[in-house]
Scaffold this motif. Structure first.
Motif, PDB file in Angstrom:
ATOM      1  N   PHE A 195      -7.595  39.137  -3.969  1.00  0.00           N
ATOM      2  CA  PHE A 195      -8.428  39.231  -2.768  1.00  0.00           C
ATOM      3  C   PHE A 195      -8.706  37.851  -2.186  1.00  0.00           C
ATOM      4  O   PHE A 195      -8.651  37.653  -0.965  1.00  0.00           O
ATOM      5  N   ALA A 196      -8.994  36.886  -3.068  1.00  0.00           N
ATOM      6  CA  ALA A 196      -9.223  35.526  -2.588  1.00  0.00           C
ATOM      7  C   ALA A 196      -7.966  34.949  -1.949  1.00  0.00           C
ATOM      8  O   ALA A 196      -8.038  34.258  -0.922  1.00  0.00           O
ATOM      9  N   MET A 197      -6.811  35.245  -2.515  1.00  0.00           N
ATOM     10  CA  MET A 197      -5.552  34.763  -1.959  1.00  0.00           C
ATOM     11  C   MET A 197      -5.276  35.377  -0.596  1.00  0.00           C
ATOM     12  O   MET A 197      -4.837  34.693   0.331  1.00  0.00           O
ATOM     13  N   ALA A 198      -5.528  36.685  -0.468  1.00  0.00           N
ATOM     14  CA  ALA A 198      -5.135  37.408   0.748  1.00  0.00           C
ATOM     15  C   ALA A 198      -6.143  37.286   1.870  1.00  0.00           C
ATOM     16  O   ALA A 198      -5.755  37.259   3.055  1.00  0.00           O
ATOM     17  N   LYS A 199      -7.442  37.210   1.545  1.00  0.00           N
ATOM     18  CA  LYS A 199      -8.466  37.302   2.584  1.00  0.00           C
ATOM     19  C   LYS A 199      -9.324  36.051   2.760  1.00  0.00           C
ATOM     20  O   LYS A 199      -9.963  35.893   3.807  1.00  0.00           O
ATOM     21  N   LEU A 200      -9.351  35.195   1.771  1.00  0.00           N
ATOM     22  CA  LEU A 200     -10.224  34.020   1.858  1.00  0.00           C
ATOM     23  C   LEU A 200      -9.458  32.717   2.040  1.00  0.00           C
ATOM     24  O   LEU A 200      -9.958  31.790   2.684  1.00  0.00           O
ATOM     25  N   ALA A 201      -8.268  32.630   1.482  1.00  0.00           N
ATOM     26  CA  ALA A 201      -7.486  31.390   1.560  1.00  0.00           C
ATOM     27  C   ALA A 201      -6.800  31.263   2.917  1.00  0.00           C
ATOM     28  O   ALA A 201      -6.489  32.266   3.580  1.00  0.00           O
ATOM     29  N   SER A 202      -6.552  30.042   3.313  1.00  0.00           N
ATOM     30  CA  SER A 202      -5.802  29.783   4.545  1.00  0.00           C
ATOM     31  C   SER A 202      -4.326  30.098   4.331  1.00  0.00           C
ATOM     32  O   SER A 202      -3.865  30.176   3.186  1.00  0.00           O
TER      33      SER A 202
ATOM     34  N   ARG B 133      -1.769  28.247   4.610  1.00  0.00           N
ATOM     35  CA  ARG B 133      -1.139  27.178   3.834  1.00  0.00           C
ATOM     36  C   ARG B 133      -1.504  27.292   2.353  1.00  0.00           C
ATOM     37  O   ARG B 133      -0.645  27.159   1.475  1.00  0.00           O
ATOM     38  N   ALA B 134      -2.784  27.574   2.087  1.00  0.00           N
ATOM     39  CA  ALA B 134      -3.220  27.713   0.695  1.00  0.00           C
ATOM     40  C   ALA B 134      -2.612  28.942   0.051  1.00  0.00           C
ATOM     41  O   ALA B 134      -2.344  28.945  -1.160  1.00  0.00           O
ATOM     42  N   GLN B 135      -2.385  30.000   0.829  1.00  0.00           N
ATOM     43  CA  GLN B 135      -1.780  31.209   0.278  1.00  0.00           C
ATOM     44  C   GLN B 135      -0.411  30.923  -0.325  1.00  0.00           C
ATOM     45  O   GLN B 135      -0.094  31.412  -1.409  1.00  0.00           O
TER      46      GLN B 135
ATOM     47  N   ILE C  48       2.812  30.368  -5.298  1.00  0.00           N
ATOM     48  CA  ILE C  48       3.647  29.536  -6.174  1.00  0.00           C
ATOM     49  C   ILE C  48       2.970  29.339  -7.524  1.00  0.00           C
ATOM     50  O   ILE C  48       3.616  29.394  -8.581  1.00  0.00           O
ATOM     51  N   ALA C  49       1.643  29.121  -7.496  1.00  0.00           N
ATOM     52  CA  ALA C  49       0.909  28.927  -8.749  1.00  0.00           C
ATOM     53  C   ALA C  49       0.955  30.177  -9.624  1.00  0.00           C
ATOM     54  O   ALA C  49       1.033  30.084 -10.856  1.00  0.00           O
ATOM     55  N   VAL C  50       0.907  31.355  -8.988  1.00  0.00           N
ATOM     56  CA  VAL C  50       0.981  32.597  -9.747  1.00  0.00           C
ATOM     57  C   VAL C  50       2.376  32.791 -10.339  1.00  0.00           C
ATOM     58  O   VAL C  50       2.535  33.277 -11.462  1.00  0.00           O
ATOM     59  N   LEU C  51       3.401  32.403  -9.570  1.00  0.00           N
ATOM     60  CA  LEU C  51       4.775  32.588 -10.026  1.00  0.00           C
ATOM     61  C   LEU C  51       5.204  31.557 -11.061  1.00  0.00           C
ATOM     62  O   LEU C  51       6.121  31.821 -11.852  1.00  0.00           O
TER      63      LEU C  51
END
Length: 277
Positions: free
Chosen positions: A99-106, A108-110, A115-118
């Motif tokens: 949720f933070a990745m999809a709705k809160l991060a910009s 560019r940050a997404q 990449i960090a998850v992968l």
């Protein structure tokens, strides 16, 4: 001749698609479905107790041993419990991260977060499993020791990206206008989650659970490394192939997770999870 063939393929998209998919579908049929068929056939054979040779005659003895043997029922239930626990833990950890990745991060940050998850997936499975063995050992940083708890924790770490990514994809498709509308109508955070976010992203959650549940159900390496004396379905299959040299019984045991996953896939199919894979 070539011109006629090209014209025919151009006019008939279905024929063109069939020809393109014929080779990979044939390979799938031979490599995957053929292997499952061989597994099922072998499960109905037996092993000569004196010579150790395969007896290629039809028998139900392997499945009778599975059903009547209390130890195998216990191992099957334990394996189901481990797979379910890993799925629940990964869901609890993955949903807020996604949720933070999809709705809160910009935007560019997404990209960097994806990449960090992968990144952990690029490392060797054994390296990550043995790293947790060092952490959980008596003299390690955590010092929890080995057992089912260590197995669940390690598997939860190993399969977490497979839960994060489907949920992230589902949340990314969720329009922000729906969240804004829920807020404008007076819905607070928990009610918005319960009535808007969760129902619309549940197919993505189910898609992620297919990975975490199936991968945990058939795993045998992690429990060998950090599980101590614990036994799961995968270990029974491995031990009967190796030390016991009882391939038919190993094949019979291997059909258990296959049947469980067929039932599981049939259950989650109605949620639209397969469309989110």
């Amino acid at each position: 001749m070539r011109r006629r063939l090209a014209t025919c393929l151009h006019r008939h998209a279905g024929v063109r698609l069939s020809l393109l998919l014929s080779a990979p579908m044939a390979w799938l049929g031979l490599a995957y479905l053929g292997a499952l068929a061989a597994l099922l056939v072998t499960a109905f054979w037996s092993t000569d107790t004196f010579t150790g040779n395969l007896v290629r005659t039809f028998t139900w003895v392997n499945f009778e041993d599975l059903v009547t043997g209390e130890v195998y029922r216990t191992i099957a239930l334990r394996s189901l419990g481990v797979a379910a626990a890993v799925t629940v833990i990964d869901l609890v950890v993955a949903f807020p991260m996604a949720f933070a990745m999809a709705k809160l991060a910009s935007p560019r940050a997404q990209r960097w977060l994806v990449i960090a998850v992968l990144t952990p997936l690029w490392a060797s499975y054994l390296v990550k499993a043995y790293a947790w063995r060092v952490l959980l050992s008596t003299g390690g940083i955590l010092g929890w020791g080995y057992g089912l708890g260590a197995t669940v924790l390690t598997l939860s770490y190993l399969w977490l990206p497979y839960m994060i990514l489907p949920i992230y994809a589902g949340l990314e498709r969720l329009p922000n206008s729906l969240l804004d509308a829920a807020g404008d109508l007076g819905a607070r955070g928990w009610r918005t989650f319960r009535t808007v976010v969760w129902p619309l992203t549940f197919p993505a959650v189910a898609a992620g659970s297919i990975f975490t549940f199936s991968l945990s159900l058939g795993d045998y390496i992690t429990v060998k490394i950090v599980g101590g004396r614990s036994q799961l379905i995968g270990n029974v299959v491995y031990d009967n192939i190796g030390a016991a040299n009882n391939l038919p019984f190993a094949a019979a045991v291997a059909t258990v997770p296959v049947l469980i996953m067929l039932v599981y896939l049939a259950a989650v199919r109605r949620t639209g999870a397969l469309e989110n894979l």
